[in-house]
Design a protein around this motif. Structure first.
Motif, PDB file in Angstrom:
ATOM      1  N   CYS A   1      12.939 129.486 -25.409  1.00 40.76           N
ATOM      2  CA  CYS A   1      13.119 129.202 -23.979  1.00 40.76           C
ATOM      3  C   CYS A   1      14.396 129.849 -23.451  1.00 40.76           C
ATOM      4  O   CYS A   1      14.403 130.467 -22.391  1.00 40.76           O
ATOM      5  CB  CYS A   1      13.129 127.699 -23.759  1.00 40.76           C
ATOM      6  SG  CYS A   1      13.361 127.203 -22.053  1.00 40.76           S
TER       7      CYS A   1
ATOM      8  N   VAL B   1      19.804 127.512 -19.424  1.00 38.38           N
ATOM      9  CA  VAL B   1      19.064 128.159 -18.341  1.00 38.38           C
ATOM     10  C   VAL B   1      19.834 128.000 -17.031  1.00 38.38           C
ATOM     11  O   VAL B   1      19.934 128.945 -16.240  1.00 38.38           O
ATOM     12  CB  VAL B   1      17.634 127.578 -18.237  1.00 38.38           C
ATOM     13  CG1 VAL B   1      16.928 128.070 -16.986  1.00 38.38           C
ATOM     14  CG2 VAL B   1      16.832 127.940 -19.477  1.00 38.38           C
ATOM     15  N   GLY B   2      20.412 126.848 -16.813  1.00 35.79           N
ATOM     16  CA  GLY B   2      21.219 126.627 -15.613  1.00 35.79           C
ATOM     17  C   GLY B   2      22.442 127.513 -15.557  1.00 35.79           C
ATOM     18  O   GLY B   2      22.892 127.914 -14.489  1.00 35.79           O
TER      19      GLY B   2
ATOM     20  N   LYS C   1      11.388 115.983 -20.778  1.00 35.37           N
ATOM     21  CA  LYS C   1      11.288 117.283 -20.105  1.00 35.37           C
ATOM     22  C   LYS C   1      11.750 117.188 -18.653  1.00 35.37           C
ATOM     23  O   LYS C   1      12.509 118.042 -18.179  1.00 35.37           O
ATOM     24  CB  LYS C   1       9.840 117.795 -20.167  1.00 35.37           C
ATOM     25  CG  LYS C   1       9.660 119.177 -19.563  1.00 35.37           C
ATOM     26  CD  LYS C   1       8.231 119.648 -19.689  1.00 35.37           C
ATOM     27  CE  LYS C   1       7.497 119.257 -18.451  1.00 35.37           C
ATOM     28  NZ  LYS C   1       6.149 119.776 -18.335  1.00 35.37           N
TER      29      LYS C   1
ATOM     30  N   ALA D   1      18.077 123.422 -21.197  1.00 33.38           N
ATOM     31  CA  ALA D   1      18.104 123.391 -19.735  1.00 33.38           C
ATOM     32  C   ALA D   1      19.482 123.779 -19.215  1.00 33.38           C
ATOM     33  O   ALA D   1      19.601 124.506 -18.221  1.00 33.38           O
ATOM     34  CB  ALA D   1      17.712 121.999 -19.236  1.00 33.38           C
TER      35      ALA D   1
ATOM     36  N   GLY E   1      17.805 119.254 -23.409  1.00 32.60           N
ATOM     37  CA  GLY E   1      18.862 119.200 -22.398  1.00 32.60           C
ATOM     38  C   GLY E   1      19.808 120.384 -22.520  1.00 32.60           C
ATOM     39  O   GLY E   1      20.224 120.976 -21.517  1.00 32.60           O
TER      40      GLY E   1
ATOM     41  N   ALA F   1      15.427 116.930 -18.550  1.00 28.10           N
ATOM     42  CA  ALA F   1      16.037 118.233 -18.838  1.00 28.10           C
ATOM     43  C   ALA F   1      16.021 119.125 -17.603  1.00 28.10           C
ATOM     44  O   ALA F   1      16.986 119.859 -17.341  1.00 28.10           O
ATOM     45  CB  ALA F   1      15.321 118.913 -20.001  1.00 28.10           C
ATOM     46  N   LEU F   2      14.949 119.074 -16.834  1.00 30.20           N
ATOM     47  CA  LEU F   2      14.891 119.861 -15.600  1.00 30.20           C
ATOM     48  C   LEU F   2      15.976 119.409 -14.617  1.00 30.20           C
ATOM     49  O   LEU F   2      16.566 120.231 -13.914  1.00 30.20           O
ATOM     50  CB  LEU F   2      13.506 119.756 -14.960  1.00 30.20           C
ATOM     51  CG  LEU F   2      12.377 120.460 -15.723  1.00 30.20           C
ATOM     52  CD1 LEU F   2      11.020 120.128 -15.089  1.00 30.20           C
ATOM     53  CD2 LEU F   2      12.606 121.959 -15.753  1.00 30.20           C
TER      54      LEU F   2
ATOM     55  N   GLU G   1      19.197 120.886 -15.797  1.00 32.68           N
ATOM     56  CA  GLU G   1      19.268 122.296 -15.384  1.00 32.68           C
ATOM     57  C   GLU G   1      19.777 122.414 -13.951  1.00 32.68           C
ATOM     58  O   GLU G   1      20.664 123.219 -13.649  1.00 32.68           O
ATOM     59  CB  GLU G   1      17.896 122.955 -15.502  1.00 32.68           C
ATOM     60  CG  GLU G   1      17.875 124.393 -15.059  1.00 32.68           C
ATOM     61  CD  GLU G   1      16.483 125.004 -15.100  1.00 32.68           C
ATOM     62  OE1 GLU G   1      16.285 126.040 -14.419  1.00 32.68           O
ATOM     63  OE2 GLU G   1      15.588 124.481 -15.795  1.00 32.68           O
TER      64      GLU G   1
END
Length: 151
Positions: free
Chosen positions: A123, A79-80, A25, A76, A73, A28-29, A32
């Motif tokens: 997500c 989301v990025g 996690k 993320a 990943g 993955a952040l 992002e």
């Protein structure tokens, strides 16, 4: 792949495949953040390289922890991308690549991986634009191949 390796530190890649969820996690952040930076400067080649790396080296890996890390990943990365998605055709193409990988991962032999795929979809769908893009993608896929509905 060299572009992706230059954009994503080796420690992040290592943590994406870790057996501990927290490490995956956190990695993955970081993915992002990297994708957000690449999107801000318009480096779509590196974004594509990162998505391809996450897809081919992680999400399609025979090892379950690699697949799990690749999937979160990719979430993320989506989301990025969401901050710029409405403005760039290349970003929409990258999102479609992510969605395609997620759709294929739904047939994984591991129930934990399939559950993670569903969580990843949820997500990604939190962002209104990504939700719309996901719906368009799924409608097109199901129209093109209605056998997907039978699985």
């Amino acid at each position: 792949m060299a572009d992706a390796l230059s954009a994503v530190p080796a420690a992040v890649l290592r943590n994406l495949s870790d057996k501990l969820y927290e490490k995956r996690k956190n990695a993955a952040l970081e993915v992002e953040g990297i994708v957000k930076q690449l999107t801000a400067v318009g480096d779509h080649d590196k974004i594509t390289a990162v998505i391809n790396l996450l897809t081919h080296e992680f999400a399609y890996s025979p090892q379950a922890n690699h697949r799990k890390g690749g999937l979160i990943g990719l979430a993320a990365a989506a989301v990025g991308l969401s901050t710029e998605a409405a403005q760039h055709l290349e970003v929409l193409s990258a999102l479609n690549d992510i969605f395609d990988t997620l759709l294929k991962a739904l047939s994984d032999s591991s129930d934990k991986v399939v559950l993670l795929v569903l969580e990843v979809h949820a997500c990604i769908a939190k962002d209104q634009h990504n939700f719309s893009q996901l719906l368009v993608f799924l409608v097109h896929k199901f129209q093109a191949d209605d056998a997907l509905l039978e699985k």
